[in-house]
Design a protein around this motif. Structure first.
Motif, PDB file in Angstrom:
ATOM      1  N   VAL A  58       0.835  -1.200   0.000  1.00 11.33           N
ATOM      2  CA  VAL A  58       0.000   0.000   0.000  1.00 11.33           C
ATOM      3  C   VAL A  58       0.866   1.244   0.000  1.00 11.33           C
ATOM      4  O   VAL A  58       1.790   1.375   0.811  1.00 11.33           O
ATOM      5  N   GLY A  59       0.559   2.155  -0.920  1.00 12.56           N
ATOM      6  CA  GLY A  59       1.181   3.470  -0.930  1.00 12.56           C
ATOM      7  C   GLY A  59       0.185   4.527  -0.501  1.00 12.56           C
ATOM      8  O   GLY A  59      -1.026   4.285  -0.478  1.00 12.56           O
ATOM      9  N   THR A  60       0.684   5.704  -0.170  1.00 16.68           N
ATOM     10  CA  THR A  60      -0.215   6.788   0.252  1.00 16.68           C
ATOM     11  C   THR A  60       0.411   8.139  -0.044  1.00 16.68           C
ATOM     12  O   THR A  60       1.647   8.274  -0.110  1.00 16.68           O
ATOM     13  N   ALA A  89       0.578  -0.295  -4.328  1.00 17.06           N
ATOM     14  CA  ALA A  89       1.928   0.202  -4.598  1.00 17.06           C
ATOM     15  C   ALA A  89       2.739  -0.816  -5.395  1.00 17.06           C
ATOM     16  O   ALA A  89       2.450  -2.017  -5.402  1.00 17.06           O
ATOM     17  N   ARG A  90       3.769  -0.304  -6.052  1.00 16.85           N
ATOM     18  CA  ARG A  90       4.644  -1.162  -6.852  1.00 16.85           C
ATOM     19  C   ARG A  90       5.434  -2.114  -5.970  1.00 16.85           C
ATOM     20  O   ARG A  90       5.687  -3.265  -6.334  1.00 16.85           O
ATOM     21  N   SER A  91       5.834  -1.657  -4.786  1.00 17.63           N
ATOM     22  CA  SER A  91       6.577  -2.505  -3.861  1.00 17.63           C
ATOM     23  C   SER A  91       6.298  -2.038  -2.436  1.00 17.63           C
ATOM     24  O   SER A  91       5.697  -0.988  -2.218  1.00 17.63           O
ATOM     25  N   GLY A  92       6.745  -2.841  -1.476  1.00 19.94           N
ATOM     26  CA  GLY A  92       6.550  -2.500  -0.075  1.00 19.94           C
ATOM     27  C   GLY A  92       7.681  -1.702   0.516  1.00 19.94           C
ATOM     28  O   GLY A  92       7.715  -1.492   1.742  1.00 19.94           O
ATOM     29  N   ALA A  93       8.613  -1.236  -0.311  1.00 14.06           N
ATOM     30  CA  ALA A  93       9.736  -0.447   0.186  1.00 14.06           C
ATOM     31  C   ALA A  93       9.313   1.001   0.367  1.00 14.06           C
ATOM     32  O   ALA A  93       8.332   1.467  -0.212  1.00 14.06           O
ATOM     33  N   ASN A 127       0.425   0.908   7.689  1.00 16.18           N
ATOM     34  CA  ASN A 127       0.932  -0.111   6.770  1.00 16.18           C
ATOM     35  C   ASN A 127       1.160   0.460   5.372  1.00 16.18           C
ATOM     36  O   ASN A 127       1.337  -0.298   4.420  1.00 16.18           O
ATOM     37  N   ALA A 128       1.166   1.779   5.257  1.00 17.84           N
ATOM     38  CA  ALA A 128       1.282   2.439   3.955  1.00 17.84           C
ATOM     39  C   ALA A 128       2.620   3.156   3.835  1.00 17.84           C
ATOM     40  O   ALA A 128       3.111   3.746   4.798  1.00 17.84           O
ATOM     41  N   ARG A 129       3.168   3.123   2.623  1.00 15.71           N
ATOM     42  CA  ARG A 129       4.455   3.771   2.333  1.00 15.71           C
ATOM     43  C   ARG A 129       4.204   5.100   1.644  1.00 15.71           C
ATOM     44  O   ARG A 129       3.415   5.198   0.708  1.00 15.71           O
ATOM     45  N   LEU A 130       4.908   6.122   2.090  1.00 13.37           N
ATOM     46  CA  LEU A 130       4.625   7.488   1.696  1.00 13.37           C
ATOM     47  C   LEU A 130       5.183   7.813   0.314  1.00 13.37           C
ATOM     48  O   LEU A 130       6.389   7.646   0.057  1.00 13.37           O
ATOM     49  N   ASP A 131       4.306   8.238  -0.593  1.00 10.96           N
ATOM     50  CA  ASP A 131       4.671   8.770  -1.912  1.00 10.96           C
ATOM     51  C   ASP A 131       5.466   7.789  -2.771  1.00 10.96           C
ATOM     52  O   ASP A 131       6.316   8.206  -3.565  1.00 10.96           O
ATOM     53  N   VAL A 132       5.180   6.493  -2.635  1.00  7.53           N
ATOM     54  CA  VAL A 132       5.844   5.504  -3.480  1.00  7.53           C
ATOM     55  C   VAL A 132       5.047   5.316  -4.767  1.00  7.53           C
ATOM     56  O   VAL A 132       3.846   5.607  -4.818  1.00  7.53           O
ATOM     57  N   PRO A 133       5.681   4.812  -5.846  1.00 11.27           N
ATOM     58  CA  PRO A 133       4.956   4.637  -7.111  1.00 11.27           C
ATOM     59  C   PRO A 133       3.856   3.586  -6.998  1.00 11.27           C
ATOM     60  O   PRO A 133       3.988   2.598  -6.265  1.00 11.27           O
ATOM     61  N   PRO A 134       2.755   3.775  -7.729  1.00 10.42           N
ATOM     62  CA  PRO A 134       1.680   2.784  -7.721  1.00 10.42           C
ATOM     63  C   PRO A 134       2.017   1.578  -8.584  1.00 10.42           C
ATOM     64  O   PRO A 134       2.931   1.612  -9.409  1.00 10.42           O
ATOM     65  N   ALA A 159      -7.497   2.045   8.542  1.00  2.00           N
ATOM     66  CA  ALA A 159      -7.443   0.588   8.451  1.00  2.00           C
ATOM     67  C   ALA A 159      -8.329   0.075   7.319  1.00  2.00           C
ATOM     68  O   ALA A 159      -7.951  -0.850   6.581  1.00  2.00           O
ATOM     69  N   LEU A 160      -9.505   0.649   7.163  1.00  3.05           N
ATOM     70  CA  LEU A 160     -10.382   0.285   6.060  1.00  3.05           C
ATOM     71  C   LEU A 160      -9.757   0.679   4.732  1.00  3.05           C
ATOM     72  O   LEU A 160      -9.762  -0.099   3.758  1.00  3.05           O
ATOM     73  N   ALA A 161      -9.203   1.886   4.660  1.00  3.45           N
ATOM     74  CA  ALA A 161      -8.600   2.364   3.420  1.00  3.45           C
ATOM     75  C   ALA A 161      -7.409   1.500   3.009  1.00  3.45           C
ATOM     76  O   ALA A 161      -7.275   1.131   1.827  1.00  3.45           O
ATOM     77  N   GLU A 162      -6.542   1.174   3.955  1.00  7.95           N
ATOM     78  CA  GLU A 162      -5.387   0.345   3.630  1.00  7.95           C
ATOM     79  C   GLU A 162      -5.812  -1.027   3.127  1.00  7.95           C
ATOM     80  O   GLU A 162      -5.215  -1.579   2.191  1.00  7.95           O
ATOM     81  N   ASP A 163      -6.857  -1.597   3.732  1.00  8.09           N
ATOM     82  CA  ASP A 163      -7.302  -2.916   3.301  1.00  8.09           C
ATOM     83  C   ASP A 163      -7.861  -2.872   1.885  1.00  8.09           C
ATOM     84  O   ASP A 163      -7.550  -3.738   1.053  1.00  8.09           O
TER      85      ASP A 163
END
Length: 392
Positions: A58-60, A89-93, A127-134, A159-163
Motif C-alpha cells: 500500500v502506498g499513500t 503500490a509497486r513494492s513494499g519499500a 501499513n502504507a508507504r509514503l509517496d511511493v509509485p503505484p 485501516a479500512l482504506a489500507e485494506d
C-alpha cells in the motif's frame, strides 16, 4: 485560506455539539493514566493498525485541494479539502506514513486531556508507504471515496482504506473542511468542526456530495492534480462513509452520476435522498443499539437497485473506524465508562468488528465495481455470524 477557530480553543464544544449525530460525546475522556502504553519497548510504536489482507503493498500521499468557485458554507472563503490517497503500490519499500501529523496529534491529545506524549498519534504505525509509485502495470484501479463522521477525520478510516488498497482499489479519504477535526492545512492552521455546532446535518450531507464532485474533477481527466492519476479507473467509482459520511454517501449517489455504489456505515438519511430514493447499489451496516437512525426505515422502500441492510451484532456506532482498536492498544479502554464504550463499540471485540466491516466492504466494492463473485454478499453470516441481514 478561510478563517477558522483553532482546535485547541473550540474542540470541547464541537464534540458536545456533534454528539447528536456521531455519538462523539464518548471522545470526551477522563484523564488517562500516565502509564497508558508504558509497557511497550522503548522506541516501539505506541499502537499499530491491523495489517491489510490483500496482496498489494500500500502506498499513500496527501493532497490539498482548493475550490475557488465555491464558498465554504460554514466559515466563508473558498472551499478547501485535505485528502489522503491510499493505493496499490509497486513494492513494499519506502518510508512508512505517519498516522496523523504532529500538530493533529498534539491538538487531539490536548483537547481530550490525555496524559500521553503529544506525538503519540503521529507515531502510530500504519501499513502504507509514503509517496511511493503505484502498481501501474496492474491497473487501472477502481476508486473508493471515504467520508468520515462529524468531528472525526479521514485518518480514522485508515485501516479500512489500507485494506481496500491492498485489494486493488485507489481510496480517497476526504476531510471535508470544518466538518472534520483535527485537520492541519499546509500553512499550519489546525481547524475544528464548525459544522458540528450548526446542527445542519442535511445541509452538511449535500455539501459533502458537492465536495466529492469537486474531488472527482481533480482526480480524473486531463487536468488531474495527482501525478499518478492514470491508475484510477474513472468509470468505476464507489463511496463509503461513517455516520455523517454515511448520510453523505447516499446524497452523493443521488447527485453524482459518476459514483456507482455506496456503503453507509451507521448513518442516518435525510432529504433529498430519503425523498427521491436511489436506483444504485447501497448497503447499510448499522449498530446493534436497538434503534435505527432517522430516515433509515423510510429510505429502505425507496431503494430500487441492489440493497442490503446489515446489523453488526454486538456493535456500537464506531466499529468501522480505527478508534476502538487504537484505544485498546493505547491503554485507554478504561477511560470510557461502560455505557460510553457500549455506545461506541458495543461488546463485540473491536478487532473482530473492524475485520467484519473491512471484509464486507472489500466484497461489496469488488462485486459492484469489478463484477467479482462474492459469496459473502449472498450470505454475510456464513463468513461472519455478526453480519446479520435485516429483513424490515
Amino acid at each position: 485560506m478561510p478563517s477558522s477557530t483553532p482546535l485547541r480553543a473550540a474542540t470541547a464544544g464541537t464534540i458536545r455539539a456533534g454528539a447528536a449525530l456521531t455519538l462523539t460525546a464518548a471522545l470526551v475522556l477522563p484523564t488517562a493514566s500516565p502509564a497508558a502504553g508504558a509497557d511497550r519497548p522503548h522506541g516501539a510504536p505506541p499502537a499499530v493498525l491491523p495489517a491489510p489482507t490483500g496482496d498489494h503493498p500500500v502506498g499513500t500521499t496527501v493532497l490539498h485541494l482548493v475550490d475557488g468557485e465555491r464558498e465554504d458554507v460554514w466559515v466563508g472563503g473558498p472551499r478547501e479539502l485535505m485528502v489522503t490517497l491510499w493505493y496499490p503500490a509497486r513494492s513494499g519499500a519506502g518510508r512508512t506514513a505517519p498516522y496523523m501529523t504532529e500538530a493533529e496529534s498534539a491538538a487531539t491529545i490536548d483537547a481530550l486531556g490525555l496524559e500521553l506524549p503529544a506525538d503519540t498519534l503521529h507515531r502510530i504505525r500504519t501499513n502504507a508507504r509514503l509517496d511511493v509509485p503505484p502498481a501501474s502495470r496492474r491497473g487501472p484501479f477502481p476508486l473508493v471515496v471515504l467520508s468520515p463522521g462529524a468531528g472525526l477525520s479521514r485518518t480514522q478510516t485508515s485501516a479500512l482504506a489500507e485494506d481496500l488498497a491492498s485489494h486493488g482499489f485507489v481510496v480517497a479519504g476526504v476531510d471535508h473542511a470544518h466538518e472534520a477535526a483535527p485537520v492541519e492545512f499546509p500553512d499550519g492552521l489546525v481547524t475544528d468542526c464548525a459544522g458540528c455546532r450548526s446542527g445542519e446535518w442535511a445541509l452538511g450531507a449535500v455539501n459533502r456530495a458537492e465536495d466529492v464532485s469537486f474531488l472527482l474533477d481533480r482526480l480524473t481527466g486531463s487536468d488531474a492534480v495527482w501525478r499518478w492519476s492514470r491508475v484510477i479507473d474513472d468509470e468505476r467509482i464507489g463511496m463509503a462513509g461513517h455516520s455523517w459520511g454515511g448520510t453523505a454517501t447516499a446524497e452523493t449517489l443521488l447527485a453524482e452520476e459518476r459514483v456507482d455504489a455506496g456503503i453507509n456505515l451507521d448513518g442516518p438519511y435525510y432529504a433529498p435522498a430519503v425523498d427521491a430514493g436511489l436506483d444504485k447499489p447501497l448497503a447499510l451496516i448499522e449498530n446493534d443499539q436497538g434503534q435505527a437512525w432517522d430516515g433509515v426505515e423510510n429510505m429502505w422502500p425507496r431503494l430500487t437497485g441492489w440493497r442490503q441492510w446489515i446489523r453488526l451484532e454486538g456493535s456500537g456506532h464506531s466499529n468501522g473506524t480505527d478508534r476502538g482498536v487504537l484505544m485498546e492498544q493505547l491503554g485507554l479502554a478504561d477511560a470510557l465508562t461502560p455505557e460510553q464504550w457500549a455506545a461506541q463499540f458495543g461488546d463485540i471485540p473491536v478487532e473482530r468488528g473492524l475485520e467484519a466491516v473491512r471484509a464486507y466492504s472489500v466484497a461489496f466494492f469488488d462485486h459492484h465495481l469489478r463484477d467479482g463473485e462474492q459469496p459473502l454478499l449472498d450470505d454475510p453470516a456464513e463468513a461472519y455470524p455478526e453480519l446479520v441481514v435485516v429483513d424490515p
